[in-house]
Design an enzyme around this catalytic site. Sequence first.
Site, PDB file in Angstrom:
ATOM      1  N   ASP A 152       8.153  -7.812  13.687  1.00 46.71           N
ATOM      2  CA  ASP A 152       8.510  -6.453  13.261  1.00 46.71           C
ATOM      3  C   ASP A 152       9.329  -5.832  14.381  1.00 46.71           C
ATOM      4  OD1 ASP A 152       7.047  -4.505  10.901  1.00 46.71           O
ATOM      5  OD2 ASP A 152       8.202  -3.483  12.467  1.00 46.71           O
ATOM      6  N   ASP A 166      14.136  -7.589  15.469  1.00 45.77           N
ATOM      7  CA  ASP A 166      14.904  -6.892  14.438  1.00 45.77           C
ATOM      8  C   ASP A 166      15.562  -7.972  13.581  1.00 45.77           C
ATOM      9  OD1 ASP A 166      16.971  -5.679  12.963  1.00 45.77           O
ATOM     10  OD2 ASP A 166      17.129  -4.045  14.416  1.00 45.77           O
ATOM     11  N   VAL A 167      15.224  -8.010  12.299  1.00 45.94           N
ATOM     12  CA  VAL A 167      15.703  -9.124  11.456  1.00 45.94           C
ATOM     13  C   VAL A 167      17.216  -9.117  11.260  1.00 45.94           C
ATOM     14  CG1 VAL A 167      13.506  -9.424  10.246  1.00 45.94           C
ATOM     15  CG2 VAL A 167      15.235  -7.870   9.283  1.00 45.94           C
ATOM     16  N   SER A 199      12.281  -5.803  -5.144  1.00 41.72           N
ATOM     17  CA  SER A 199      11.866  -4.504  -5.695  1.00 41.72           C
ATOM     18  C   SER A 199      12.261  -4.428  -7.168  1.00 41.72           C
ATOM     19  CB  SER A 199      12.562  -3.358  -4.936  1.00 41.72           C
ATOM     20  OG  SER A 199      12.318  -2.123  -5.586  1.00 41.72           O
ATOM     21  N   TYR A 240      20.089   0.763  -1.922  1.00 42.82           N
ATOM     22  CA  TYR A 240      18.830   0.014  -1.887  1.00 42.82           C
ATOM     23  C   TYR A 240      18.786  -0.992  -3.037  1.00 42.82           C
ATOM     24  CZ  TYR A 240      13.735  -0.743  -1.694  1.00 42.82           C
ATOM     25  OH  TYR A 240      12.471  -1.293  -1.605  1.00 42.82           O
ATOM     26  N   LYS A 297      18.484  -5.103  -2.982  1.00 37.01           N
ATOM     27  CA  LYS A 297      17.354  -5.839  -3.572  1.00 37.01           C
ATOM     28  C   LYS A 297      17.827  -6.748  -4.716  1.00 37.01           C
ATOM     29  CE  LYS A 297      14.005  -4.260  -0.956  1.00 37.01           C
ATOM     30  NZ  LYS A 297      13.230  -5.154  -0.071  1.00 37.01           N
TER      31      LYS A 297
HETATM   32  N1  LIG Z   1       6.541   0.787  -1.016  1.00 31.16           N
HETATM   33  C1  LIG Z   1       7.168   0.591  -2.147  1.00 31.16           C
HETATM   34  O1  LIG Z   1       6.975   1.320  -3.134  1.00 31.16           O
HETATM   35  C2  LIG Z   1       8.116  -0.572  -2.288  1.00 31.16           C
HETATM   36  C3  LIG Z   1       8.576  -0.880  -3.579  1.00 31.16           C
HETATM   37  C4  LIG Z   1       9.409  -1.981  -3.750  1.00 31.16           C
HETATM   38  C5  LIG Z   1       9.749  -2.770  -2.676  1.00 31.16           C
HETATM   39  N2  LIG Z   1       9.310  -2.447  -1.423  1.00 31.16           N
HETATM   40  C6  LIG Z   1       9.682  -3.347  -0.335  1.00 31.16           C
HETATM   41  O2  LIG Z   1       8.500  -3.851   0.234  1.00 31.16           O
HETATM   42  C7  LIG Z   1       8.748  -4.252   1.594  1.00 31.16           C
HETATM   43  C8  LIG Z   1       7.655  -3.675   2.481  1.00 31.16           C
HETATM   44  O3  LIG Z   1       7.819  -2.249   2.521  1.00 31.16           O
HETATM   45  P1  LIG Z   1       6.588  -1.254   2.688  1.00 31.16           P
HETATM   46  O4  LIG Z   1       6.525  -0.433   1.479  1.00 31.16           O
HETATM   47  O5  LIG Z   1       5.400  -2.006   3.139  1.00 31.16           O
HETATM   48  O6  LIG Z   1       7.178  -0.309   3.837  1.00 31.16           O
HETATM   49  P2  LIG Z   1       6.704   0.019   5.319  1.00 31.16           P
HETATM   50  O7  LIG Z   1       7.696   0.993   5.813  1.00 31.16           O
HETATM   51  O8  LIG Z   1       5.261   0.369   5.348  1.00 31.16           O
HETATM   52  O9  LIG Z   1       6.886  -1.378   6.087  1.00 31.16           O
HETATM   53  C9  LIG Z   1       8.154  -1.920   6.367  1.00 31.16           C
HETATM   54  C10 LIG Z   1       8.078  -2.634   7.716  1.00 31.16           C
HETATM   55  O10 LIG Z   1       9.357  -3.244   7.953  1.00 31.16           O
HETATM   56  C11 LIG Z   1       9.671  -3.048   9.315  1.00 31.16           C
HETATM   57  N3  LIG Z   1      11.109  -3.135   9.516  1.00 31.16           N
HETATM   58  C12 LIG Z   1      12.057  -2.268   9.046  1.00 31.16           C
HETATM   59  N4  LIG Z   1      13.262  -2.648   9.470  1.00 31.16           N
HETATM   60  C13 LIG Z   1      13.088  -3.770  10.207  1.00 31.16           C
HETATM   61  C14 LIG Z   1      13.967  -4.622  10.917  1.00 31.16           C
HETATM   62  N5  LIG Z   1      15.288  -4.386  10.981  1.00 31.16           N
HETATM   63  N6  LIG Z   1      13.448  -5.700  11.550  1.00 31.16           N
HETATM   64  C15 LIG Z   1      12.120  -5.939  11.511  1.00 31.16           C
HETATM   65  N7  LIG Z   1      11.234  -5.152  10.890  1.00 31.16           N
HETATM   66  C16 LIG Z   1      11.721  -4.088  10.233  1.00 31.16           C
HETATM   67  C17 LIG Z   1       9.138  -1.658   9.650  1.00 31.16           C
HETATM   68  O11 LIG Z   1       8.984  -1.453  11.044  1.00 31.16           O
HETATM   69  C18 LIG Z   1       7.815  -1.685   8.898  1.00 31.16           C
HETATM   70  O12 LIG Z   1       6.770  -2.189   9.699  1.00 31.16           O
HETATM   71  C19 LIG Z   1      10.148  -3.749   1.904  1.00 31.16           C
HETATM   72  O13 LIG Z   1      11.056  -4.827   1.796  1.00 31.16           O
HETATM   73  C20 LIG Z   1      10.425  -2.736   0.826  1.00 31.16           C
HETATM   74  O14 LIG Z   1      11.795  -2.572   0.572  1.00 31.16           O
HETATM   75  C21 LIG Z   1       8.510  -1.362  -1.214  1.00 31.16           C
END
Ligand SMILES: NC(=O)c1ccc[n+]([C@@H]2O[C@H](COP(=O)([O-])OP(=O)(O)OC[C@H]3O[C@@H](n4cnc5c(N)ncnc54)[C@H](O)[C@@H]3O)[C@@H](O)[C@H]2O)c1
Length: 245
Positions: free
Chosen positions: A38, A59-60, A138, A151, A155
């Site tokens: 992360d 950072d990915v 997503s 976004y 996705k």
């Molecule tokens: N929460 C929702 O409703 C939802 C819905 C559909 C898809 N998603 C997807 O699910 C995945 C997880 O999201 P979440 O809801 O748990 O959000 P979150 O914000 O709780 O977690 C996301 C994590 O990704 C890390 N991150 C962000 N950019 C980064 C980078 N450049 N390098 C490394 N780490 C990085 C952040 O530090 C964080 O720990 C994401 O891909 C998000 O797009 C979320």
Amino acid sequence: MTRRLDGRKIVITGAASGMGKDIAQLFGSEGAMLFLLDRDAAGIDTVAAPLGAKGLVCDVTDSRGVENAIGQAAHAMGGIDGIVNAAGIFYAEPFDLLSSEKWDRMLAVNLTGPANIVRAALPSLRAADRATIVNIASVSGLMPMEGTSGYSASKAGLIMFTRCLGLELGPNIRVNAICPGSVKTEMTRFIWENPEHVERASSRVALNRMGEVGDISTVALFLTTDDSAFMTGAWLPVDGGFAWR
Ligand SMILES: NC(=O)c1ccc[n+]([C@@H]2O[C@H](COP(=O)([O-])OP(=O)(O)OC[C@H]3O[C@@H](n4cnc5c(N)ncnc54)[C@H](O)[C@@H]3O)[C@@H](O)[C@H]2O)c1
């Protein structure tokens, strides 16, 4: 008692928070050896330590940093046979207000990030008897929603990346995507902190609630075990009944 991921060596991105964190905790309880990535240094240590896992700041979007992190993961675990790409970001803005910087960043994190991780891990994944990749996409990649052009494009790209990799990397590497609906994490705090927004988000789905992280991590586990042995290139909505509309 055998656990479902005993002997597996799995890298999870975005593991400091939300879905990635819950997936790490579930996979750890199922016996997986884990290497967690992360960009959030404090967060990744907090998640990794109780699991006895290694956490690394990465950072990915930084392909060199990813190569280094994946090299460390392969060395520390003696290989890699599973990836979960959960790192992601979300800027909700109408296209005419969305800056080019935010557009670029969403594409870089949500689409190029998983590609960087897979590219760096491919030699290890190919060396394994069999391996799995799970990409957290997503429902936004399946259907248009206002204010999500950047976004959703990222996705949708991730879903097609998953499908192409499924075709290219078989038979030993299976690649699948999960398409979550609205799930309670830091990313959606602006929704679930406001009861009116929760009501609106819930009323739009058949199961009449927002998702919990556990709704997603159990599906990630399914796609990582042989329970899904005949699935690759698939993209599963896990959205309470939303994406078909
Ligand atoms: N929460 C929702 O409703 C939802 C819905 C559909 C898809 N998603 C997807 O699910 C995945 C997880 O999201 P979440 O809801 O748990 O959000 P979150 O914000 O709780 O977690 C996301 C994590 O990704 C890390 N991150 C962000 N950019 C980064 C980078 N450049 N390098 C490394 N780490 C990085 C952040 O530090 C964080 O720990 C994401 O891909 C998000 O797009 C979320």
